[in-house]
Write an enzyme that holds these catalytic residues in place. Structure first.
Site: not given
Length: 807
Positions: A228-230, A232
């Site tokens: 995941s994006d941080w 996200g």
């Protein structure tokens, strides 16, 4: 190693805890069975390994590393070999700093020139972006680290990026926003992919089965892991079920315990968890030994600085050169004007910020070049405030010089993660300075620094414009080499420069209105729109001048290969980027007027000729048919266009291509704007015809109630008085920082973040149960919400203790 046996030997808790981070940057280890931890780090154009306090916005210090040119810069090189060589150096630095996964390259399409992160992305064209990204992946991974192309997918704005929904038709999604990722995955085989913050057609990207399994794995054969994006991750259980492997950063055990409970309740099967853990461990067990073996091995700082310089040299774009103003003759008396000459603008702002090992500035190194200095003046205040004293000082200096080297562009905060640009204009104080200088000296060479297009109403008034984009720590020397003729500029624009922002295809649709970002322009992004709708531009896609001239001849084209002769017809050695476009003749489906399907950068000595061959691959004639739900080919005649840019076509040929016989999925009478390409005022009915379903209601709640996926900035209409007060305080802080010309990235991140992000980014200090309590408070149930927050706090302390014990 037998990964299946390894997973079989792990407990349910160990497996579930593997699928969320140990801390901000590391995965969990399971020492009992021999599973090591690996380190992930930002790194699109340089390693940003934080040794101390961690953050995702580049606010805290990182270990020194080479700052290479940004992706937007390197795309202008159109040189996949140069990109791969630079990426090899990136990979070497990653391994030397014990970084296993570099979070890059950025691969999002430049839907609008205002996206604040465009400097991190390659192009408005998916073919060019994919080829450049593939080169990065190959280079980085050749050294044993993993690349991680991002942000998958349709992440085209920074405004409310964690709370927006990209509403896009399947054909546009496939042809424009996914093709670059497809090329990178199929051709370079990255070991990791980062999902994006946003929803795509109603489903968060990190739990979107259509993206993560149906397309990424089943169609493209991806065999790495999805991170995941941080912050996200929305629903961690749904993410794991649908193909996401690693939630970052740690939630202090909160998400891990949620996953354990979901397995025990039957919400998700243990077999699904096992599958994700196996896929993740398959990569971890390949990556970890590389950095373990490289401990203590340093990289060559000077050699990598030189590599950054070569990358910058190959990416410089000569936009204008009337009367052969450039290169400057030896001994030319120059006035160097502009704050960027003493403090270079060489990278963007946000999570990609690199702490450079060294940094060249024009003033420090110009003495090494055969120019006579009349002097230097800053000329303007970097952050945009007017200063008549600086302006007059620059005007006086310009009178004393044969040529003015005027260093201007966008400052750091104009192009940043978390913040979209408000317009395409240069700062007013820079334009005012240029006008004043023109009154006393017409011989001005404008030296631009910016990571995305700007409006240039002054372009006709100056004889020369040369653009370095954001050229990294060695960019100043590269630019002076181009200005003095030590190198011949060979860059070509990887994006279009319109005359004004209002000319852009997404002008009426960007950014999102409340929740929905409606991609009504469809396929007509960048040059695909300008060429089809016949909209004039300042500088077209693929454009760039040289100190020499190139002749094209002898075209031979088949549906598999394009061959022609390229000659350097001038007196200077140089390189030309030959571009291959395909145009369908008499198509029954709507298409852009032309599309890039191949390119090659060719280096030629003065007078030299070469036969150039460019292969056409499976993407040359295909389109995605939403009725058959697969790639199809429309039979008929296609024009093969060979050019120096998308508007400077030098050779034309045609080929006949057999089709697959698929039915036309569109009714022309319902989609007139798409058939004409004039998509600036697409009606609801036309957009629904494109989507194939009703337009989703993306409006915010009108009853004053918010949920965890609403953005914090929406509290202005909350039922709770305290929530509205917090909104007012945050808004005042945001407005004050912006008024100073230095927006606070932390405030902006919080302001546009959904409430659930508090739980996902707090490192375990706030659980999702506590977020639920916060939502009760926001929605007017103060005491009930407060009780939930307090109770959740104490329960989360126990979870965090367990999580720490498992480290």
């Amino acid at each position: 190693m037998d990964i299946k046996k390894l997973v079989k030997d792990m407990t349910l808790e160990e497996k579930c805890y593997m699928l969320s981070g140990k801390d901000f940057w590391q995965t969990r280890s399971v020492n009992r069975v021999g599973v090591p931890s690996i380190f992930l780090s930002d790194g699109p154009h340089g390693v940003r390994k934080q040794a101390g306090a961690a953050d995702q916005l580049g606010l805290n210090a990182s270990v020194p590393a080479t700052c290479y040119p940004t992706a937007a810069t390197m795309a202008n090189s159109w040189d996949v070999d140069l990109a791969e060589e630079m990426a090899e150096a990136l990979g070497e630095e990653a391994v030397s700093q014990e970084v296993n996964v570099l979070l890059g390259p950025g691969l999002n399409i430049k839907r609008s020139p205002l996206c604040g992160r465009n400097f991190e992305y390659f192009s408005e064209d998916p073919y060019l972006a994919g080829k450049m990204a593939g080169a990065y992946v190959k280079g980085i991974q050749s050294k044993g680290a993993s690349a991680c192309p991002k942000h998958f997918a349709a992440n085209s704005q920074e405004l409310r990026r964690m709370a927006s929904d990209s509403v896009v038709d399947e054909r546009t999604l496939r042809e424009i926003y996914l093709t670059g990722f497809e090329i990178a995955v199929r051709e370079a085989h990255p070991r990791a992919i980062m999902s994006s913050y946003n929803r795509v057609n109603g489903e968060y990207a990190n739990e979107n089965k259509h993206l993560l399994r149906d397309i990424l794995v089943d169609e493209w054969g991806f065999d790495g892991f999805v991170v995941s994006d941080w912050g996200g991750s929305n629903d961690h259980v749904a993410g794991v079920a649908n193909g996401s492997h690693l939630e970052m950063p740690t939630t202090g055990g909160d998400s891990d315990e949620e996953l354990i409970a979901a397995v025990k309740s039957g919400k998700i099967s243990e077999a699904a968890v096992d599958e994700r853990v196996e896929e993740l461990l398959n990569v971890i067990m390949q990556l970890a030994p590389v950095t373990q073996a490289a401990k203590g091995k340093e990289f060559d700082v000077e050699a990598h600085h030189a590599m950054a310089g070569r990358a910058a040299e190959g990416s410089i774009v000569l936009l204008k050169n009337d009367h052969r103003t450039l290169p400057l003759k030896k001994g030319t008396k120059v006035a160097v004007i502009g704050d960027f000459a003493q403090k270079p603008r060489y990278q963007g702002a946000g999570s990609s910020v690199v702490n450079p090992t060294k940094l060249d500035s024009t003033l420090d190194i110009i003495e090494n070049f055969d120019l006579k200095m009349a002097g230097f003046s800053a000329g303007y205040v970097r952050t945009g405030e007017p200063n008549d004293v600086l302006k007059q000082e620059a005007v006086n200096l310009a009178k004393e010089a044969q040529v003015v080297l005027l260093y201007i562009g966008l400052d750091e905060i104009s192009e940043s993660e978390g913040l979209d640009r408000a317009h395409m204009k240069l700062p007013k104080n820079q334009e005012a300075l240029l006008k004043a200088l023109l009154k006393v000296n017409k011989n001005i060479v404008v030296v631009l620094s910016a990571g995305s297009p700007i409006e240039m109403p002054w372009a006709d008034e100056v004889p020369a414009i040369i653009h370095g984009y954001l050229s990294g720590q060695a960019g100043a020397a590269a630019m002076l080499k181009a200005i003095t003729g030590q190198i011949n500029p060979s860059g070509k624009l990887a994006e279009t420069y319109p005359f004004k922002y209002e000319d852009t295809p997404a002008y009426h649709y960007f950014p999102s209105r409340e929740r929905s970002a409606e991609y009504r322009e469809g396929l007509f992004v960048g040059y695909r729109y300008y060429a089809t709708a016949d909209v004039p531009v300042r500088y077209p896609f693929g454009y760039g001048l040289s100190y020499t001239a190139f002749d094209y001849s002898d075209l031979k084209a088949t549906e598999k290969e394009v061959q022609f002769t390229l000659k350097n017809a001038g007196a200077v050695d140089g390189a030309e980027v030959a571009q291959i476009y395909v145009s369908a003749k008499g198509s029954e489906i709507f298409r852009p007027a032309l599309e890039l399907k191949g390119f090659k950068k060719v280096f030629l000595k003065a007078g030299e000729s070469k036969t150039v061959k460019v292969l056409l691959d499976d993407k040359a004639f295909r389109y995605f048919n939403v009725k058959t739900n697969k790639w199809e080919t429309e039979g008929g005649e296609y024009e093969i266009l060979v050019g120096a840019s998308c508007t400077d076509i030098r050779l034309k040929g045609s080929v006949s291509v057999a089709g697959t016989g698929a039915p036309n999925p569109y009714k022309k009478n319902e989609m007139a704007d798409y058939y004409s390409g004039k998509i600036t005022a697409v009606s609801d009915s036309e957009f629904e015809a494109l989507l194939g379903h009703a337009i989703p209601d993306g409006s915010w709640s009108k009853d004053g109630l918010l949920d965890a996926n609403d953005a914090i900035c929406q509290m202005y209409y909350a039922k709770s008085g305290p929530a509205r007060l917090v909104w007012k305080i945050l808004t005042n802080m945001k407005n004050k920082s912006e008024a100073k010309g230095k927006p606070d990235l932390n405030i902006l991140f919080i302001y546009n973040m959904p409430f659930r992000g508090i739980g996902k980014m707090a490192g375990g200090m706030c659980s999702q149960e506590m977020v639920d309590g916060i939502m009760k408070i926001v929605n007017g149930h103060f005491f009930g919400g407060l009780g939930k927050v307090i109770g959740g706090f104490f329960r989360q302390r126990k979870v965090m203790k367990k999580a720490n014990d498992m480290k």
